[in-house]
Write a protein that holds these residues in place. Structure first.
Motif, PDB file in Angstrom:
ATOM      1  N   UNK A   1     -44.011  31.031  63.798  1.00  0.00           N
ATOM      2  CA  UNK A   1     -45.189  30.162  63.655  1.00  0.00           C
ATOM      3  C   UNK A   1     -45.225  29.099  64.747  1.00  0.00           C
TER       4      UNK A   1
ATOM      5  N   UNK B   1     -46.199  31.005  68.068  1.00  0.00           N
ATOM      6  CA  UNK B   1     -47.582  31.490  68.128  1.00  0.00           C
ATOM      7  C   UNK B   1     -48.603  30.359  68.040  1.00  0.00           C
ATOM      8  N   UNK B   2     -48.194  29.163  67.638  1.00  0.00           N
ATOM      9  CA  UNK B   2     -49.152  28.055  67.629  1.00  0.00           C
ATOM     10  C   UNK B   2     -48.913  27.111  68.815  1.00  0.00           C
TER      11      UNK B   2
ATOM     12  N   UNK C   1     -50.648  39.664  63.790  1.00  0.00           N
ATOM     13  CA  UNK C   1     -51.503  38.493  63.681  1.00  0.00           C
ATOM     14  C   UNK C   1     -52.732  38.770  62.836  1.00  0.00           C
ATOM     15  N   UNK C   2     -53.371  39.907  63.130  1.00  0.00           N
ATOM     16  CA  UNK C   2     -54.609  40.221  62.417  1.00  0.00           C
ATOM     17  C   UNK C   2     -54.335  40.551  60.967  1.00  0.00           C
TER      18      UNK C   2
ATOM     19  N   UNK D   1     -53.552  28.149  59.035  1.00  0.00           N
ATOM     20  CA  UNK D   1     -53.052  29.076  60.050  1.00  0.00           C
ATOM     21  C   UNK D   1     -54.161  29.498  61.006  1.00  0.00           C
TER      22      UNK D   1
ATOM     23  N   UNK E   1     -54.515  28.496  65.132  1.00  0.00           N
ATOM     24  CA  UNK E   1     -54.502  29.629  66.059  1.00  0.00           C
ATOM     25  C   UNK E   1     -53.384  30.610  65.784  1.00  0.00           C
ATOM     26  N   UNK E   2     -52.709  30.468  64.649  1.00  0.00           N
ATOM     27  CA  UNK E   2     -51.631  31.414  64.331  1.00  0.00           C
ATOM     28  C   UNK E   2     -52.208  32.789  64.041  1.00  0.00           C
ATOM     29  N   UNK E   3     -53.347  32.813  63.353  1.00  0.00           N
ATOM     30  CA  UNK E   3     -54.004  34.091  63.116  1.00  0.00           C
ATOM     31  C   UNK E   3     -55.504  33.935  63.329  1.00  0.00           C
ATOM     32  N   UNK E   4     -56.152  35.002  63.787  1.00  0.00           N
ATOM     33  CA  UNK E   4     -57.592  34.918  64.024  1.00  0.00           C
ATOM     34  C   UNK E   4     -58.369  35.065  62.717  1.00  0.00           C
ATOM     35  N   UNK E   5     -59.572  34.465  62.629  1.00  0.00           N
ATOM     36  CA  UNK E   5     -60.375  34.611  61.426  1.00  0.00           C
ATOM     37  C   UNK E   5     -61.011  36.002  61.368  1.00  0.00           C
TER      38      UNK E   5
END
Lengths: 255, 322
Positions: free
Chosen positions: A99, A102-103, A252-253, B45, B49-53
């Motif tokens: 985390x 990735x941030x 991520x997705x 999150x 920007x940890x995960x895309x919407x």
């Protein structure tokens, strides 16, 4: 680039902060030493025979000692390299530090290259230790240094392929043991894939042989740098890292 | 400073966050309140920007967190639920690494780290390995990590979870101090925390925003009044009519579904005005499409949130043990 180095530096630090680096380097040096002694025994035997007029001329130190030594060394890599790569992503995911990465203002590519560079550096250190054995040969014998240099370049490239595959597998899971076992299995398969070459039929034989990571190493061990092999290794590494990038992105997705 | 627009996030068939919209102004502390599993962490999150919407967008400091990820991340500090520490690094090594990847200039790193360590009261732990820190110190190192690059926006996921009461008070104090320079979103499932630290609250449940208001107003709305949602068709403006009903204290337009208009009607607690509303609307010749109490959902969540605080203590103790 500074970001890549920051990640690589962190990776190397954590290898040496944990026992992994010492175990890997120690184990590798030990096994290499065993191979060195065993193969040296054969080599000395062959030398005696030729001195007594039974062989076909004096044995060549490069071709009959160093080359088989380094070819056998590649077996050790199958066991040792999964230990280096299994934690690369699995550990970050398990401890939640993924985390942080990735941030942070980093691209996925920078993270992957940093990790690859870190693992490759540890591997290079591993190989570096074995140069001490080779140095002994220079003290007591008169080997040629060029084939040795190309063989080590080959080892480095081949290890790079294994590391890129290992990182890809590590990115699939948060369990290091699972990553390690899977990586070992895949390495073994890549290692022996050319065994089926002769039964694979005329169409698949060249394909299977081409895929074998170790087939490409032989020329390096002989002292030949063939661009075909260099391209093979470099594209293998690139493809492995590319798939790792895709794996991280898809995670991520999926969340 | 932070704009969340129609944010939706699905994990396969599960919708974790459903059409969430809110904004946070510069320098504000926004509380993100909701029971466990409401979608708080997922929303955070996406913001970081940890995960895309899956759908919708989030803009942080003027940058879309998906399209201009690097720029947005440069301006965001994030403390996840479990502080992202490397157990084999010392606190100083860890903060140095974070400073490098967050892009703090080399010349500034040392002074910045010293300042942040002082601010989060971890200066005496600089040489200690992160893996050997107590829960409270881990949380503070996590906070130090988040504010290290002096970000415009701070996203804190349950910053006081698992801390002892003294640490909780200190952490809340620190968060309030930080609010001047930073815009802060903090999530919690503890009601008093919101009342003490936040200027505005977003209540979220099952992935949907239930209410956005100041803590005081929320309390007022909950304790002192009942709210109805009335959807009226055919009226240009029904406000005056609704206002005229005895017991009604406030009428506001909630939303518009042309040609129908939805109103929020507040009334004195204990007085059931539903019959009067229905009668008034029908006698005007308008269509009454919907009439339902709003308070229920909000109150339910509030109850859930408030009752959870009592359960919080043993749960937090268990977390430390594990």
């Amino acid at each position: 680039m500074t970001n890549v180095l920051a990640i690589a530096h962190k990776e190397i630090r954590s290898y040496f902060a944990s026992p992994i680096a010492y175990i890997v380097i120690g184990l590798f040096a030990l096994l290499f030493g065993y191979f060195f002694v065993a193969i040296l025994g054969w080599f000395v035997d062959a030398g005696m025979q030729s001195a007594m007029g039974m062989g076909q001329g004096a044995p060549n130190l490069n071709q009959q000692f160093i080359r088989p030594l380094l070819l056998n060394t590649t077996v050790v890599l199958l066991f040792v390299l999964p230990m280096i790569t299994m934690r690369t992503y699995a550990e970050e995911k398990r401890s939640g530090t993924m985390e942080l990465l990735l941030t942070s203002p980093l691209t996925d590519l920078q993270i992957i290259l940093g990790k690859f560079l870190g693992a490759l550096t540890l591997y290079a250190a591993m190989l570096g230790v074995t140069l001490l054995y080779i140095a002994v040969l220079f003290v007591y014998g008169n080997p040629e240094w060029r084939p040795i240099a190309t063989a080590y370049l080959g080892l480095l490239l081949m290890g790079g392929c294994f590391i890129s595959v290992g990182m890809l597998i590590s990115s699939f899971t948060r369990n290091q043991i699972v990553a390690g076992m899977l990586t070992f299995g895949v390495f073994l398969l890549l290692w022996v894939i050319d065994w089926i070459g002769s039964f694979a039929g005329p169409t698949f034989e060249p394909v299977v042989n081409y895929l074998s990571i170790t087939q490409h190493f032989d020329d390096f061990a002989k002292g030949v740098i063939d661009t075909r092999h260099v391209i093979y290794y470099v594209s293998f590494i690139t493809f492995g890292l590319f798939l790792t990038a895709k794996s991280v992105d898809s995670e991520r997705w999926r969340g | 400073m932070i704009e969340v627009q129609h944010l939706t996030k699905r994990y396969g068939p599960v919708t974790a966050v459903d059409d969430v919209t809110f904004r946070v102004e510069r320098g504000e502390i926004l509380g993100f309140l909701g029971p466990n599993g409401a979608g708080k962490t997922t929303t955070m999150r996406v913001i970081t920007g940890y995960m895309p919407p899956t759908d919708g967008r989030v803009i942080v400091a003027g940058f879309d967190v998906f399209d201009q990820a690097i720029e947005a991340k440069r301006r965001t500090g994030y403390l996840p639920e479990t502080p992202p520490l490397y157990p084999d690094m010392t606190v100083r090594e860890y903060l140095t690494f974070v400073a490098r990847i967050k892009g703090v200039a080399a010349a500034e790193r040392k002074s910045r780290i010293d300042r942040v360590m002082k601010r989060t009261w971890i200066a005496d732990m600089a040489g200690r390995h992160c893996g050997k820190l107590s829960k409270g110190y881990r949380q503070r190192v996590g906070l130090a990590q988040a504010i290290l690059h002096n970000p415009d926006v701070l996203v804190l996921d349950e910053p006081t979870a698992g801390l002892d009461p003294k640490q909780i008070i200190e952490t809340r104090q620190l968060i309030k101090e930080l609010a001047g320079d930073h815009t802060i979103i903090l999530s919690t499932h503890i009601l008093p925390e919101v009342a003490q630290t936040c200027q505005r609250v977003v209540i979220i449940n099952k992935g949907r925003v239930v209410a956005v208001d100041t803590p005081d107003n929320l309390t007022h709305r909950l304790r002192g009044a009942e709210t109805m949602y009335v959807l009226v068709d055919g009226a240009a403006d029904a406000t005056a009519t609704l206002q005229g009903i005895t017991g009604v204290t406030r009428v506001a337009v909630a939303d518009r579904h042309e040609p129908a208009v939805g109103y929020e009607v507040e009334s004195v607690r204990g007085e059931d005005v539903r019959r009067d509303i229905a009668r008034a609307v029908v006698s005007q010749g308008w269509g009454l499409l919907e009439l339902r109490p709003l308070r229920m959902s909000l109150e339910e969540i509030f109850l859930q949130v408030t009752t959870e605080e009592q359960v919080e203590k043993p749960a937090a103790a268990g977390e430390v043990a594990s």
